[in-house]
Write an enzyme that holds these catalytic residues in place. Sequence first.
Site: not given
Lengths: 288, 109
Positions: A76, A104, A141, A249
């Site tokens: 949900d 953007c 950008c 990790c």
Amino acid sequence: MTIPLRRAALAAMACALALPALAETVPESTDPIVINGGEVELQTAAPAPEHLDGALDEIYSGWLFRDPDTQTMQTDDFENPGMIFVDQGMDEWNMVEGEAGKSCASCHEDVSESMKGVRATTPKVNKDGALWSVEDYVNDCRTNRMQAEALDWNGNRMKNLTALISMQSRGMPMDVAIDGPAQPFWEQGKEMYYTRYGQLELACANCHEDHFGDWIRADHLSQGQTNGFPVYRLKQAGLVSQHNRFRGCIRDTRAETFPMGSDEFRALELYVASRGNGLPVEGVSVRH
Amino acid sequence: MADNVKPRVRVPKTASKDEVIQIKTLISHPMESGQRKDKDGNIIPRSIINRFHVTFNGTDVIDVTMEPAISTNPYFEFEAKVPESGEFVFTWYDDDGSVYEDKHSVEVS
């Protein structure tokens, strides 16, 4: 008295060592993730890509390895805490910044059109022959077109944007290119995936290929697929980027890690993404 | 002032008369408890939402006093009986004096 006991214990240990190592545990079911009452359906399993050459039979979403409560949160969009950051990413998308007076949206306009599919095919080799992650495109950008400052790779603003961009590819299968100009990077990533790091001498493959589905401390290992990134991690109560996860990790193997945004992690990102080619982008997933 | 505060509310658009409907609300907010310290050992000042109030056509639905132990991005889910068509008004009160409001109408058929 103690000597025979010790001998017995040693004999038992020798016996245990002679047994083959425990293999992976395949998930009991591979139900799809049904989101918003059926509006979106994401497959959680796919045939392993050919380049894996039988190392895995099938590839699985990390969602299958999580607790039912955590799984439900992702079904949900209102209860998925990651969506808050997607909203914030939208604000970021429209925010004018830098000398050029652009946002953007000034160039890319509607994010749902212009960014569709971007996440599914990144990292990829850019026109200058460098391997770029979504973060690199964002900062390119920002620095060139917007003439604004680059965003911190692991900062909230960057993660909000990558979450927004990722959402636009939700449901599209991961499909990163591994041939042509991408091949040397892919080879480098593969080399890393099978290299044992740190004092614990663990490679990615030792856990995520040999032992997915098995316990690691109080949690289940997944295949380490990246199609759910950026993920909302309950442990951190925030978004986690792929490179941050790689770093975590490798740190846990008690090694010196590579920095986030390093060429090594870009290559690893490409290789790990290619192991998940075929699994749908989950947008913002929820994990422990 | 807390940045990026954005309320999110889910209310069904329609309901039958006297139906009990489920309402979900969430507001993005850091909910800084006032107990934590920064790198230099100084206490980070408390900044939370201290009250959440919901009305339906001017009648109280719930009124919650919120405390510092409540987590980041507080989420409330509750049920309300709707006797007639009308409007839910959701209001969050910030420590810094800001008030965030969201409105949702329900059509009773």
